[in-house]
Design an enzyme around this catalytic site. Sequence first.
Site, PDB file in Angstrom:
ATOM      1  N   ASP A 484     -46.057  63.099  29.170  1.00 29.81           N
ATOM      2  CA  ASP A 484     -44.481  63.606  28.463  1.00 29.81           C
ATOM      3  C   ASP A 484     -43.808  62.256  28.089  1.00 29.81           C
ATOM      4  O   ASP A 484     -44.146  61.371  28.068  1.00 29.81           O
ATOM      5  CB  ASP A 484     -43.986  64.290  29.878  1.00 29.81           C
ATOM      6  CG  ASP A 484     -42.912  65.326  29.327  1.00 29.81           C
ATOM      7  OD1 ASP A 484     -42.732  65.440  28.205  1.00 29.81           O
ATOM      8  OD2 ASP A 484     -42.264  66.103  30.279  1.00 29.81           O
ATOM      9  N   ASP A 554     -40.560  73.741  25.082  1.00 32.02           N
ATOM     10  CA  ASP A 554     -40.185  74.117  26.533  1.00 32.02           C
ATOM     11  C   ASP A 554     -39.747  75.472  26.748  1.00 32.02           C
ATOM     12  O   ASP A 554     -39.507  75.884  27.849  1.00 32.02           O
ATOM     13  CB  ASP A 554     -39.030  73.124  27.147  1.00 32.02           C
ATOM     14  CG  ASP A 554     -39.899  71.867  27.704  1.00 32.02           C
ATOM     15  OD1 ASP A 554     -40.917  71.773  28.060  1.00 32.02           O
ATOM     16  OD2 ASP A 554     -38.962  70.876  27.824  1.00 32.02           O
TER      17      ASP A 554
HETATM   18  C1  DGJ Z   1     -40.525  68.274  29.805  1.00 30.68           C
HETATM   19  C2  DGJ Z   1     -41.672  69.424  29.824  1.00 30.68           C
HETATM   20  O1  DGJ Z   1     -41.922  69.598  28.501  1.00 30.68           O
HETATM   21  C3  DGJ Z   1     -41.783  70.209  30.817  1.00 30.68           C
HETATM   22  O2  DGJ Z   1     -42.804  71.004  30.743  1.00 30.68           O
HETATM   23  C4  DGJ Z   1     -41.633  69.369  32.088  1.00 30.68           C
HETATM   24  O3  DGJ Z   1     -42.912  68.688  32.457  1.00 30.68           O
HETATM   25  C5  DGJ Z   1     -40.560  68.279  32.269  1.00 30.68           C
HETATM   26  N1  DGJ Z   1     -40.442  67.678  31.254  1.00 30.68           N
HETATM   27  C6  DGJ Z   1     -40.695  67.533  33.463  1.00 30.68           C
HETATM   28  O4  DGJ Z   1     -39.585  66.843  33.782  1.00 30.68           O
END
Ligand code: DGJ
Length: 734
Positions: A484, A554
Site C-alpha cells: 500500500d 477503495d
Molecule cells: C488503503 C487501502 O486501499 C485499503 O484497502 C486498506 O488497505 C487501507 N489503506 C489500510 O490502511
Amino acid sequence: MEQNFITLSETTQTFHLHNNEISYIIKIEEDGVLNHLYFGKAMKHYSGHKTYPRRDRGFSGNVPGNLERAYSKDTLPQEYSTHGSMDYRLPATIIRRENGSNLHDFRYFDYQIKTGKPKLEGLPQAYVMAEKEATTLIVVLKDRLQEIYLNLTYTIYHERPIITRSVSVVNQTDESITLEKIASLQLDFRNDGHYDEVISLPGAHLKERQISREKIHGGIQNFESRRGASSHHMNSFIALVNHNTTEFSGPAIGMHFVYSGNHAFQLEKDQIEQLRVLVGINDYNFSWLLAANESFQTPEVILAYSDQGLNKMSSTLHHLLRERVARGEHQYKERPILVNNWEATYFDFDSKKIEEIVDEAAALGIEMFVLDDGWFGHRDSDNSSLGDWFEYEGKLKEGLKGIADYVHKKGLQFGLWFEPEMISLDSKLYQKHPDYLMQEPNRTPSSSRDQHLLDMGRKEVRQNIEQQICAILDEVEIDYIKWDMNRSLSDVYSLALSERRQGEASHRHILGVYELIENLITRYPKILWEGCSGGGGRFDAGFLYYMPQSWPTDNTDAVERLKIQYGTSLAYPISSMTAHVSAVPNHQTGRITSLKTRGDVAMSGVFGYELDLTELSEEEKLIVKEQVDYYQKIRPLIQFGEFYRLNSPFEGNLTAWMFVSCDQAEAVVLMARTLANAQPVFHEVFLTGLDKNACYEEQITKQRYFGDELMNLGVNVPDFYGDFQTTFIHLKKV
Ligand code: DGJ
C-alpha cells in the site's frame, strides 16, 4: 539496407518500421532535421513522393544554417524537439549548460538497428521473451554545437500493433549539463483530422479512472500528475481518437507511460492546427544534473494503434500488459478468491475475530485470507507505527506466525499488508532515524493521514525497510502481499543530494521504490504481490511490471464500481484489477445493493470479499458459497479471456461488458441497470467476439442461439425491477 521490420531507404532517407498492422515512418529531412512522417495503419511501401509541404509563414523562422524561408522547425512535424531553434511549440527537452544557455539544435547523427528490445536498467518496461519478437531502431541526434547526444529508441513488436519509445541523453561535453525537461516521446501529427479528440482517465480517491473525452482545441491541454505518484487524479494513460471513433470502429492510439511518478501528457495544437503530443516525466519539480560522460535514460512509452476502435486498442494493451509487462510466477496463474479483513474490522481485531472470519471463509470455499493494516508496531489507528515492520506483540494471541499457521491449517493461503514507503512520527524507526523522513531540514513537513514519506532515494533507508520485511517473510509463511501507499509526496528534498541535485529527489525516490520491490520479488518469487495506493492511486503500467494485480479503488460500492472498472478496462487487463464484495450500507457511499449485484460486479474482476463473513445470515452464506463456486468455474475466462465493453455506464443507465474465451467456446456477459424507471424502453445488447457460425447454449435458461444471431440481432436486456439490478448471461458452444 533491408532489415526485417525496420527499413532504411537511402533514396528517400526514411526509416520505416512496419509489421502487418502498423507503419511508422521517420524522414531525415534536409540538414538532418528528423521529420515525423507517419504512424498508423500498415503500409508495405513508401515511394518517397509524399513529403511534408513547405511554405513561408510569417514569424516562423528558418532552420538554423539554412536560408530557405519555407523550411521551419516551427511547423515541421518532428521526432524530437528542443528549445532554441525557432520551434515555438512545447519542446520535448530543455537542457541547460554551465554557461546558462538552454539553446540547442539536434540533428541526425547516426542510427543502429538491433534485433530484440534492449533492457532499460532499473526501470519498468515492456519486454520480449525472444529476440525474434521485436526489432529496435535507435536514431542518434547530436547538438550542432555541443557533444550532447540523444538516442531515440523505437521498438516495434513483430506480431502486435505496438511500438515502444524512450530516449537517453549522453553528455560527452567536459562539463555538467542539467536536464530541465526530458520527454520520453514526441508524436507530431499533421492536421489531417484523424485525431481530434483525446480520452483521459481523471478521477479522485474513491473515484478513479473516470472516462473523459474532449475535443483537442487550439493551444495546450495537459493531463498530468504532480503528486509524486501516477495518482488517483489523472492516470498515466491517454488515447487519441477521432470524433467518429466508437468502441468498434475508427482510429485510436493508446499511450501508456510506464512509470509510477509525476507524469505529463501534453497536447498542443499549433498555428496551422497540427497536433504535438509529448509524454514523459513531468518537468514540475524535476531537473537532473548530468556530469561529463554520464547519461540519463527516460522511462518508456507504449503506443498501441487500432483501426477498429477502442475495444481493439484495449485488447492490444491488455495482451501486452499481461504477456510482456507483468512478470513472475503469478502472471498467468488464476488468482485466489480472498477475504480481506479491512472493511470487516479496520484496526480493531484480535486472534478470536480473525479466526472466526477464517473459519467462515474455509466453510464457504474462499481460498485466501488477507490480514490488512494494523498487525505491526503498536498500530491501532492510522496515526502510528509505519516503519516498524515487526509484529504488534500481544494483539494476536499466537502471533503472526500463529495466525498464518491457523489459516494454512484451514486450507487457505495467507496474505499480509505492508506500507513500506512510509513513516509515522510515532514509531521506533522515527525515534532512531528521524532523518529518514523526506523533508527539508528545519522545515515542518506536511502531514497526510498522519504519516510521512521515507526518502527511498537513499540506499540506507531502503535497506532498513528491506531487512525488516525480509525478517517477517523469512519467519512467517506468506503467500500474498498487499503493498500500500497512502499519501502523495510532499516536502520533496533529499539529504543525500547536493543543492544542485534536489530536482532529482522525486525521480530518485521512484527509482528507489522500484529497486526495493525488485529485490523483494526476486527473493520471494512465490509470493503474489498486489499493488495499492489508497485504492487506485498507483494503478499504472510501471507498477504492473512488479506486481501483476492492483487494488483499483477503495470504493467497493457496486454501482460506482461499474464506472471505475469500465474506465480501468480501457487501459488495463482484467487480470490486474481486483474487486471485492463488501457490506451494505456501503462504507463509502451508504448505498444498499443486493448481494447478487455486488457479487456480479466483483466477479467481473479478480474476485474477493471484504466484509465480516461472521455477520452474514445463513441465506447470505448460501449465496456467497454459490458465488465462490461459480467464480471458480468462470475464473479463467474472466481473468484471461478477451474482454469487450458493450454499453458504457458513462453514457446511460445500462452497463454491459463481456468476456469471451480465447477459443470462442465460452462467454460471460454482465448487464447492469442502474436506476429503475416506470415504462422503461426495451433495451437490447449486441454481443461480440463470438464464433458467428457456432451454436451457443445459455447455461441457466438452456436456450440456444447462434453466434451471428447474438451479435447481430442482440439479446434482450431483462425486464429488471428495482434499482441496481444485474444479470449474467453465460454461453457455451454446443
Ligand atoms: C488503503 C487501502 O486501499 C485499503 O484497502 C486498506 O488497505 C487501507 N489503506 C489500510 O490502511
